[in-house]
Write an enzyme that holds these catalytic residues in place. Structure first.
Site, PDB file in Angstrom:
ATOM      1  N   GLY A  42       0.822  -1.210   0.000  1.00 39.22           N
ATOM      2  CA  GLY A  42       0.000   0.000   0.000  1.00 39.22           C
ATOM      3  C   GLY A  42       0.852   1.254   0.000  1.00 39.22           C
TER       4      GLY A  42
ATOM      5  N   TYR B  76     -15.025  -4.404   8.211  1.00 36.46           N
ATOM      6  CA  TYR B  76     -13.652  -3.881   8.242  1.00 36.46           C
ATOM      7  C   TYR B  76     -13.042  -4.065   9.632  1.00 36.46           C
ATOM      8  CZ  TYR B  76      -9.865  -0.417   7.948  1.00 36.46           C
ATOM      9  OH  TYR B  76      -8.646   0.218   7.969  1.00 36.46           O
TER      10      TYR B  76
ATOM     11  N   PRO C 196      -3.550   3.599  14.599  1.00 35.90           N
ATOM     12  CA  PRO C 196      -3.674   5.053  14.525  1.00 35.90           C
ATOM     13  C   PRO C 196      -5.130   5.495  14.702  1.00 35.90           C
ATOM     14  CG  PRO C 196      -3.080   4.120  12.372  1.00 35.90           C
ATOM     15  CD  PRO C 196      -3.412   2.984  13.292  1.00 35.90           C
TER      16      PRO C 196
ATOM     17  N   ASN D 156      -7.793   8.763  13.516  1.00 33.83           N
ATOM     18  CA  ASN D 156      -8.146   9.206  12.158  1.00 33.83           C
ATOM     19  C   ASN D 156      -6.972   9.916  11.482  1.00 33.83           C
ATOM     20  OD1 ASN D 156     -10.653   8.772  13.670  1.00 33.83           O
ATOM     21  ND2 ASN D 156     -11.655   9.552  11.841  1.00 33.83           N
TER      22      ASN D 156
END
Length: 324
Positions: free
Chosen positions: A14, A143, A170, A172
């Site tokens: 990613g 998710y 983490p 947001n």
């Protein structure tokens, strides 16, 4: 492909997304440590939902360390529509990446979770010990459960093989290279894009429509701050148990506060209207960063308004190439 003695070959899945680009930028600005070789993968390099393609890219690069960021992601409304897809796709990706990492002898994997994995009904602040204490919020259970399973994976690989695979959680995240899609992106990048478009038509009396009441609370972390913390976790953090990477509880802001910050950063002069017919999602997810502070008591986060301004400026200057 032979590894050079003493080198760390770090592969980022990613790598073309929000956090991957932030890590790449921090490395460009600060320089990698001696002996570090970095490889940033995108979806063009391999379909990580396919085990054979995943194995092939791991065999090709034979990393010693992996930062695993690849995932199917989206904002509240995309999650609500596609819980099954979020569950299946992320389970495939995570299982394939961790299995391929184990097969080529990767020393350390740092995966990326999210505070949405925590139980919906809980006490606050949430901490790393509370992940599996109850079901997550209904809006994104697919998710959330898929991401929770990475913690189960990590503990199982450690128990059976002694692998030091871990995860960060983490709050947001936002910053340059985010997905600024209004319909399916996360709240801040969606607000930035929406405000930018309203600003273009402000002379015609166009208002800014913010979805929801604006009351929910969030802790936002700037992607460049998160990138620096990811590097610390990769190089220094030795626990299998996950660690929350977040600003403090005192830095929690409402969605209205965030919208106001975007309005100021983009100098929007029109009317702001809150559409209370739209869902708010989870009201709060207040996380404790006490564990992080135990390790890094003096770490300084970028002030929220400064990070918002930098992100808005990046979006305006890169509007033609930004994901939207």
């Amino acid at each position: 492909m032979q590894r050079e003695t003493g080198t760390m070959c770090i592969m980022v899945t990613g790598g073309s997304g929000l956090v991957g680009k932030a890590i790449e930028r921090v490395l460009q600005e600060e320089g990698p440590k001696t002996g570090e070789k970095w490889i940033f993968l995108s979806s063009k390099d391999a379909n990580l939902m396919n085990l054979e393609e995943t194995r092939a890219v791991f065999q090709k690069h034979r990393p010693t360390h992996v930062i695993h960021l690849a995932a199917m992601v989206g904002g509240l409304f995309k999650n609500m529509r596609q819980n099954l897809d979020f569950w299946r796709n992320n389970m495939y990706i995570n299982d394939n990446v961790l299995q391929a990492a184990h097969e080529v002898g990767v020393v350390k994997v740092v995966s990326c979770l999210s505070t949405c994995i925590f139980p919906d009904k809980t006490t606050y602040p949430i901490d790393e010990t509370m992940i599996h204490n109850g079901p997550p919020h209904d809006s994104n259970f697919g998710y959330a459960y898929a991401k929770r399973m990475i913690d189960v994976h990590n503990r199982a690989y450690f128990e059976k093989y002694g692998r030091r695979y871990t995860a960060v959680i983490p709050t947001n995240v936002f910053g340059p290279h985010d997905n600024f899609n209004i319909e399916d992106g996360h709240v801040l990048p969606g607000l930035i894009h929406k405000t930018y478009k309203a600003q273009m038509c402000v002379e015609e009396g166009t208002s800014l429509q913010v979805w929801g009441s604006g009351r929910p609370l969030r802790q936002f972390i700037y992607s460049l701050d998160l990138a620096r913390l990811f590097l610390w976790v990769l190089r220094e953090y030795d626990e299998v148990d996950p660690i929350i990477l977040s600003v403090g509880e005192e830095d929690e802001v409402s969605i209205k506060d965030a919208a106001d910050a975007v309005v100021r950063a983009l100098d929007f002069r029109g009317e702001v209207i809150y559409d209370t017919n739209k869902a708010d999602g989870q009201f709060k997810k207040t996380a404790s960063n006490a564990k992080l502070r135990k390790y890094l008591p003096d770490y300084t986060f970028t002030p929220f308004h400064k990070a918002i301004k930098e992100t808005c400026d990046w979006f305006v200057n890169n509007y033609d190439i930004a994901r939207k």
